[in-house]
Design a protein around this motif. Sequence first.
Motif, short mmCIF file in Angstrom:
data_model
loop_
_atom_site.label_atom_id
_atom_site.label_comp_id
_atom_site.label_asym_id
_atom_site.label_seq_id
_atom_site.Cartn_x
_atom_site.Cartn_y
_atom_site.Cartn_z
N ALA A 132 -2.58 9.79 19.31
CA ALA A 132 -2.19 10.50 18.09
C ALA A 132 -1.66 9.48 17.11
N MET A 133 -1.98 9.68 15.84
CA MET A 133 -1.57 8.70 14.84
C MET A 133 -0.11 8.88 14.45
N ARG B 84 0.79 -1.22 0.00
CA ARG B 84 0.00 0.00 0.00
C ARG B 84 0.82 1.28 0.00
N ASN B 85 2.12 1.20 0.40
CA ASN B 85 2.92 2.42 0.53
C ASN B 85 2.21 3.45 1.42
N GLU B 86 1.59 2.95 2.47
CA GLU B 86 0.87 3.80 3.42
C GLU B 86 1.18 3.27 4.81
N LEU B 87 1.82 4.08 5.63
CA LEU B 87 2.26 3.63 6.95
C LEU B 87 1.14 3.73 7.98
N TYR B 88 1.01 2.67 8.77
CA TYR B 88 0.10 2.65 9.91
C TYR B 88 0.93 2.61 11.19
N THR B 89 0.40 3.25 12.22
CA THR B 89 1.09 3.27 13.51
C THR B 89 0.89 1.96 14.25
N VAL B 90 2.00 1.35 14.68
CA VAL B 90 1.96 0.15 15.51
C VAL B 90 1.86 0.56 16.98
N GLY C 88 -8.53 4.89 5.78
CA GLY C 88 -7.57 4.64 6.86
C GLY C 88 -6.74 5.86 7.17
N ILE C 89 -6.40 6.02 8.45
CA ILE C 89 -5.57 7.15 8.91
C ILE C 89 -4.11 6.73 8.86
N ALA C 90 -3.33 7.44 8.08
CA ALA C 90 -1.91 7.16 7.98
C ALA C 90 -1.16 7.76 9.17
N THR C 91 0.01 7.23 9.44
CA THR C 91 0.85 7.74 10.53
C THR C 91 1.09 9.25 10.34
N GLY C 92 0.88 10.01 11.41
CA GLY C 92 1.10 11.45 11.37
C GLY C 92 -0.08 12.25 10.87
N GLU C 93 -1.17 11.58 10.49
CA GLU C 93 -2.33 12.26 9.94
C GLU C 93 -3.40 12.44 11.02
#
Length: 344
Positions: free
Chosen positions: A343-344, A128-134, A201-206
């Motif tokens: 926070a994401m 996806r080239n979309e980072l999610y927060t672990v 989906g909410i990406a990291t930092g968004e």
Amino acid sequence: MRSHESSGQGYTKISEYLHIIAAKAGIVMKSNLDLVNDCDSFPYYDDDPQAYTELVSSYYKLYTQRYSKPVGYVLPWVVKQMPWESNLWDIDHDKKQIIPSFPQSKTIEATLKRAQDNRVFKVLEKWRNELYTVHREDGLNPLGDRTITMDRSGSPLFGIVTYGVHMTTYVNTQDGMKIWVPKRAKGKTYGGLLDNTVAGGIATGEHPLECIMRESAEEASLPEELVRSAAKPCGTISYFSFRDPRAGGENGLLQPEVQFVYDMEVGEDVVPKPCDDEVEDFRLWTVAEVQKALSEGQFKPNCALYLLDFFIRHGILTAQNEKNYIEIISRLHRKLPFPTATAM
């Protein structure tokens, strides 16, 4: 505009009428609790403590270097097939614990990329080239990776909490409330099913509001200034699902989720239009039409939950017309077994 009381009474009559028609036709219609069960499908401890304990104890737990509690569940067959590198991971098979080495985000990425290159998991076929927060660590790690991330495609393999936004856009007309409902494109996950007006989906930092504005433009051609001024935050919904093949990838992967919920009332002159390839079209439906489609299982499973929440908050679904009212509300706000990010 109808009052909440009259809307709730109307909902009761609609539901009763639909079930009478379905019974005559021999059709099994879903109850509102059925809709919740379809999405919030992971078992509860209180329902069967022994079965729950046996199930969870069979999973490996994903930990991070600086947090003492698990941040995800990994299925045993995933552990067996994942191309771990011993110098990058600390894996204790007796305790069933998995911990990435520093820098943790890079370790996770390298392992997922290796699995993708070797075509180990179907769910990784679409990177996806979309980072999610672990997880967000307290303080800085030795190598500075305070926010631990992974590509969205890998999140169900590690069973981490993912975050998103869902918005219901509606119009109050002389004939009552109507809701904008999109139909998902056939080539997408859950293709051909109905969806919430806007979701993503909410990406990291968004920030959630930034996400809903971005998704509104991409999926529904709704202008940023409208969404920024009219979208109203309405809390969150949380649930824990087993993924099915319609989600893409392997069956039975774990998906705990927290979704930020928005409502947006618009005038009759505002008409959402598809912009990307996510949806085929939008239709403006009455509450009765939405309820019928829900009971027939036409909606994407998690989208049904947001509509139930919407109906509850707008006084359409009440304790007077829904016998499982309290359980439904509780299940829409499940306490997850992992930390949730502020926070994401």
